[in-house]
Design a protein around this motif. Structure first.
Motif, PDB file in Angstrom:
ATOM      1  N   LEU A  75       2.233  -6.617  22.031  1.00  0.00           N
ATOM      2  CA  LEU A  75       3.107  -5.015  21.842  1.00  0.00           C
ATOM      3  C   LEU A  75       3.882  -5.223  20.514  1.00  0.00           C
ATOM      4  O   LEU A  75       3.720  -3.805  19.966  1.00  0.00           O
ATOM      5  N   GLN A  76       4.079  -6.420  19.985  1.00  0.00           N
ATOM      6  CA  GLN A  76       4.774  -5.979  18.622  1.00  0.00           C
ATOM      7  C   GLN A  76       3.582  -5.798  17.556  1.00  0.00           C
ATOM      8  O   GLN A  76       3.727  -4.842  16.506  1.00  0.00           O
ATOM      9  N   LEU A  77       2.142  -6.237  17.938  1.00  0.00           N
ATOM     10  CA  LEU A  77       1.278  -5.885  16.804  1.00  0.00           C
ATOM     11  C   LEU A  77       0.580  -4.399  17.063  1.00  0.00           C
ATOM     12  O   LEU A  77       0.523  -3.621  15.730  1.00  0.00           O
ATOM     13  N   GLU A  78       0.950  -3.993  18.312  1.00  0.00           N
ATOM     14  CA  GLU A  78       0.587  -2.301  18.782  1.00  0.00           C
ATOM     15  C   GLU A  78       1.630  -1.565  17.900  1.00  0.00           C
ATOM     16  O   GLU A  78       1.458  -0.577  17.529  1.00  0.00           O
ATOM     17  N   SER A  79       3.165  -2.065  17.819  1.00  0.00           N
ATOM     18  CA  SER A  79       4.095  -1.185  17.339  1.00  0.00           C
ATOM     19  C   SER A  79       3.755  -0.926  15.881  1.00  0.00           C
ATOM     20  O   SER A  79       4.037  -0.141  15.075  1.00  0.00           O
ATOM     21  N   ILE A  80       3.476  -2.201  15.250  1.00  0.00           N
ATOM     22  CA  ILE A  80       3.120  -2.133  13.890  1.00  0.00           C
ATOM     23  C   ILE A  80       1.834  -1.179  13.669  1.00  0.00           C
ATOM     24  O   ILE A  80       1.943  -0.480  12.504  1.00  0.00           O
ATOM     25  N   ALA A  81       0.811  -1.458  14.239  1.00  0.00           N
ATOM     26  CA  ALA A  81      -0.332  -0.619  14.018  1.00  0.00           C
ATOM     27  C   ALA A  81      -0.078   1.164  14.001  1.00  0.00           C
ATOM     28  O   ALA A  81      -0.583   1.639  13.554  1.00  0.00           O
ATOM     29  N   SER A  82       0.916   1.260  15.023  1.00  0.00           N
ATOM     30  CA  SER A  82       1.073   2.727  15.365  1.00  0.00           C
ATOM     31  C   SER A  82       2.325   3.346  14.793  1.00  0.00           C
ATOM     32  O   SER A  82       2.600   4.560  14.876  1.00  0.00           O
ATOM     33  N   SER A  83       2.889   2.499  13.878  1.00  0.00           N
ATOM     34  CA  SER A  83       4.191   3.155  13.021  1.00  0.00           C
ATOM     35  C   SER A  83       3.734   3.896  11.825  1.00  0.00           C
ATOM     36  O   SER A  83       3.032   3.373  10.828  1.00  0.00           O
ATOM     37  N   SER A  84       4.005   5.252  11.608  1.00  0.00           N
ATOM     38  CA  SER A  84       3.408   5.874  10.515  1.00  0.00           C
ATOM     39  C   SER A  84       4.308   5.559   9.566  1.00  0.00           C
ATOM     40  O   SER A  84       3.736   5.525   8.382  1.00  0.00           O
ATOM     41  N   GLU A  85       5.414   5.184   9.600  1.00  0.00           N
ATOM     42  CA  GLU A  85       6.027   4.866   8.589  1.00  0.00           C
ATOM     43  C   GLU A  85       5.705   3.420   7.779  1.00  0.00           C
ATOM     44  O   GLU A  85       5.686   3.452   6.509  1.00  0.00           O
ATOM     45  N   ILE A  86       4.935   2.639   8.548  1.00  0.00           N
ATOM     46  CA  ILE A  86       4.381   1.358   8.024  1.00  0.00           C
ATOM     47  C   ILE A  86       3.194   1.699   7.170  1.00  0.00           C
ATOM     48  O   ILE A  86       2.653   1.251   6.198  1.00  0.00           O
ATOM     49  N   ARG A  87       2.426   2.508   7.854  1.00  0.00           N
ATOM     50  CA  ARG A  87       1.098   3.269   7.567  1.00  0.00           C
ATOM     51  C   ARG A  87       1.248   3.752   6.184  1.00  0.00           C
ATOM     52  O   ARG A  87       0.591   3.643   5.283  1.00  0.00           O
ATOM     53  N   ASP A  88       2.231   4.510   6.120  1.00  0.00           N
ATOM     54  CA  ASP A  88       2.547   5.277   4.923  1.00  0.00           C
ATOM     55  C   ASP A  88       2.968   4.501   3.883  1.00  0.00           C
ATOM     56  O   ASP A  88       2.593   4.650   2.557  1.00  0.00           O
ATOM     57  N   ALA A  89       3.819   3.527   4.058  1.00  0.00           N
ATOM     58  CA  ALA A  89       4.279   2.378   3.072  1.00  0.00           C
ATOM     59  C   ALA A  89       2.861   1.621   2.409  1.00  0.00           C
ATOM     60  O   ALA A  89       3.036   1.487   1.410  1.00  0.00           O
ATOM     61  N   LEU A  90       1.941   1.471   3.426  1.00  0.00           N
ATOM     62  CA  LEU A  90       0.880   0.838   2.780  1.00  0.00           C
ATOM     63  C   LEU A  90      -0.196   1.623   1.951  1.00  0.00           C
ATOM     64  O   LEU A  90      -1.163   1.005   1.081  1.00  0.00           O
ATOM     65  N   LYS A  91       0.287   2.966   1.819  1.00  0.00           N
ATOM     66  CA  LYS A  91      -0.591   3.695   0.925  1.00  0.00           C
ATOM     67  C   LYS A  91      -0.088   3.368  -0.691  1.00  0.00           C
ATOM     68  O   LYS A  91      -0.828   3.657  -1.398  1.00  0.00           O
ATOM     69  N   ASP A  92       1.023   2.802  -0.863  1.00  0.00           N
ATOM     70  CA  ASP A  92       1.593   2.281  -2.132  1.00  0.00           C
ATOM     71  C   ASP A  92       0.631   1.380  -2.765  1.00  0.00           C
ATOM     72  O   ASP A  92       0.560   0.077  -2.169  1.00  0.00           O
ATOM     73  N   GLY A  93       0.088   1.669  -3.930  1.00  0.00           N
ATOM     74  CA  GLY A  93      -0.884   0.818  -4.569  1.00  0.00           C
ATOM     75  C   GLY A  93      -0.252  -0.684  -4.965  1.00  0.00           C
ATOM     76  O   GLY A  93      -0.976  -1.629  -5.082  1.00  0.00           O
ATOM     77  N   GLU A  94       0.976  -0.583  -5.520  1.00  0.00           N
ATOM     78  CA  GLU A  94       1.881  -1.806  -5.870  1.00  0.00           C
ATOM     79  C   GLU A  94       1.862  -2.516  -4.798  1.00  0.00           C
ATOM     80  O   GLU A  94       1.813  -4.082  -4.864  1.00  0.00           O
ATOM     81  N   LEU A  95       2.199  -2.142  -3.571  1.00  0.00           N
ATOM     82  CA  LEU A  95       2.529  -2.919  -2.252  1.00  0.00           C
ATOM     83  C   LEU A  95       1.247  -3.426  -1.862  1.00  0.00           C
ATOM     84  O   LEU A  95       1.273  -4.610  -1.554  1.00  0.00           O
ATOM     85  N   GLN A  96       0.220  -2.648  -2.023  1.00  0.00           N
ATOM     86  CA  GLN A  96      -1.048  -3.132  -1.629  1.00  0.00           C
ATOM     87  C   GLN A  96      -1.511  -4.585  -2.571  1.00  0.00           C
ATOM     88  O   GLN A  96      -2.071  -5.676  -2.230  1.00  0.00           O
ATOM     89  N   LYS A  97      -1.348  -4.207  -3.771  1.00  0.00           N
ATOM     90  CA  LYS A  97      -1.550  -5.408  -4.867  1.00  0.00           C
ATOM     91  C   LYS A  97      -0.981  -6.706  -4.296  1.00  0.00           C
ATOM     92  O   LYS A  97      -1.273  -7.792  -4.271  1.00  0.00           O
ATOM     93  N   LEU A  98       0.514  -6.417  -4.239  1.00  0.00           N
ATOM     94  CA  LEU A  98       1.435  -7.583  -3.757  1.00  0.00           C
ATOM     95  C   LEU A  98       0.726  -8.464  -2.537  1.00  0.00           C
ATOM     96  O   LEU A  98       0.611  -9.388  -2.359  1.00  0.00           O
ATOM     97  N   ILE A  99       0.298  -7.543  -1.412  1.00  0.00           N
ATOM     98  CA  ILE A  99       0.017  -8.107  -0.202  1.00  0.00           C
ATOM     99  C   ILE A  99      -1.410  -9.109  -0.376  1.00  0.00           C
ATOM    100  O   ILE A  99      -1.664 -10.008  -0.088  1.00  0.00           O
ATOM    101  N   TYR A 100      -2.236  -8.113  -1.278  1.00  0.00           N
ATOM    102  CA  TYR A 100      -3.666  -8.744  -1.703  1.00  0.00           C
ATOM    103  C   TYR A 100      -3.344 -10.073  -2.419  1.00  0.00           C
ATOM    104  O   TYR A 100      -4.232 -10.931  -2.101  1.00  0.00           O
ATOM    105  N   ASN A 101      -2.542 -10.182  -3.259  1.00  0.00           N
ATOM    106  CA  ASN A 101      -2.116 -11.441  -4.130  1.00  0.00           C
ATOM    107  C   ASN A 101      -1.717 -12.553  -3.210  1.00  0.00           C
ATOM    108  O   ASN A 101      -2.272 -13.563  -3.442  1.00  0.00           O
ATOM    109  N   ILE A 102      -0.726 -12.100  -2.093  1.00  0.00           N
ATOM    110  CA  ILE A 102      -0.556 -13.079  -1.297  1.00  0.00           C
ATOM    111  C   ILE A 102      -1.784 -13.513  -0.478  1.00  0.00           C
ATOM    112  O   ILE A 102      -1.677 -14.962  -0.396  1.00  0.00           O
ATOM    113  N   ALA A 103      -2.630 -12.607   0.143  1.00  0.00           N
ATOM    114  CA  ALA A 103      -3.544 -13.169   0.736  1.00  0.00           C
ATOM    115  C   ALA A 103      -4.564 -13.978   0.264  1.00  0.00           C
ATOM    116  O   ALA A 103      -5.357 -14.803   0.782  1.00  0.00           O
ATOM    117  N   CYS A 104      -4.862 -13.668  -0.880  1.00  0.00           N
ATOM    118  CA  CYS A 104      -5.992 -14.340  -1.713  1.00  0.00           C
ATOM    119  C   CYS A 104      -5.674 -15.668  -2.731  1.00  0.00           C
ATOM    120  O   CYS A 104      -6.463 -16.130  -3.194  1.00  0.00           O
TER     121      CYS A 104
END
Length: 136
Positions: A75-104
């Motif tokens: 249910l928590q994962l579904e809440s994240i996936a369905s949050s328009s606020e979180i999806r909108d935040a993920l459109k930010d290129g700098e945030l994407q880069k930070l997450i990518y750097n952490i993951a890689c």
């Protein structure tokens, strides 16, 4: 290219694609399992340029959890996936880069510490926390 494998069971040849996200699947049980978590239509290059600037990550390394009670529930994962606020935040290129750097990164904890110094990352993680742990 050879036949596509079902991305749900990773065993059988896929015969179908999810009408929403186009993930290949092989059967009705796999489709139902796939739909347990809401999916979204893939972004197009023109409308979501930032989201397509990084490759899709496929992790082969095992994930270890020190405290199993800290693993997010369905249910928590579904809440994240369905949050328009979180999806909108993920459109930010700098945030994407930070997450990518952490993951890689071979030293993900160090990259995470660096990301915690960035206001946009802190706001993003706060949104996730408030979505997964709503206050009464």
């Amino acid at each position: 290219m050879g036949p596509k494998i079902c991305q749900v069971c990773n065993e059988s040849q896929s015969k179908y694609k999810c009408p929403t996200c186009l993930v290949p699947y092989c059967s009705l049980p796999c489709f139902k399992k796939h739909k347990e978590i809401p999916c979204v239509k893939p972004a197009t290059a023109s409308s979501e340029r930032n989201l397509t600037s990084f490759p899709v990550l496929q992790f082969e390394r095992p994930l270890y959890v020190d405290e199993p009670s800290e693993v997010l529930q369905q249910l928590q994962l579904e809440s994240i996936a369905s949050s328009s606020e979180i999806r909108d935040a993920l459109k930010d290129g700098e945030l994407q880069k930070l997450i990518y750097n952490i993951a890689c990164s071979p030293d993900a904890e160090d990259e995470l510490d660096k990301a915690r110094e960035v206001e946009a990352f802190c706001k993003f993680t706060d949104k996730i926390l408030s979505t997964t742990n709503p206050q009464p």
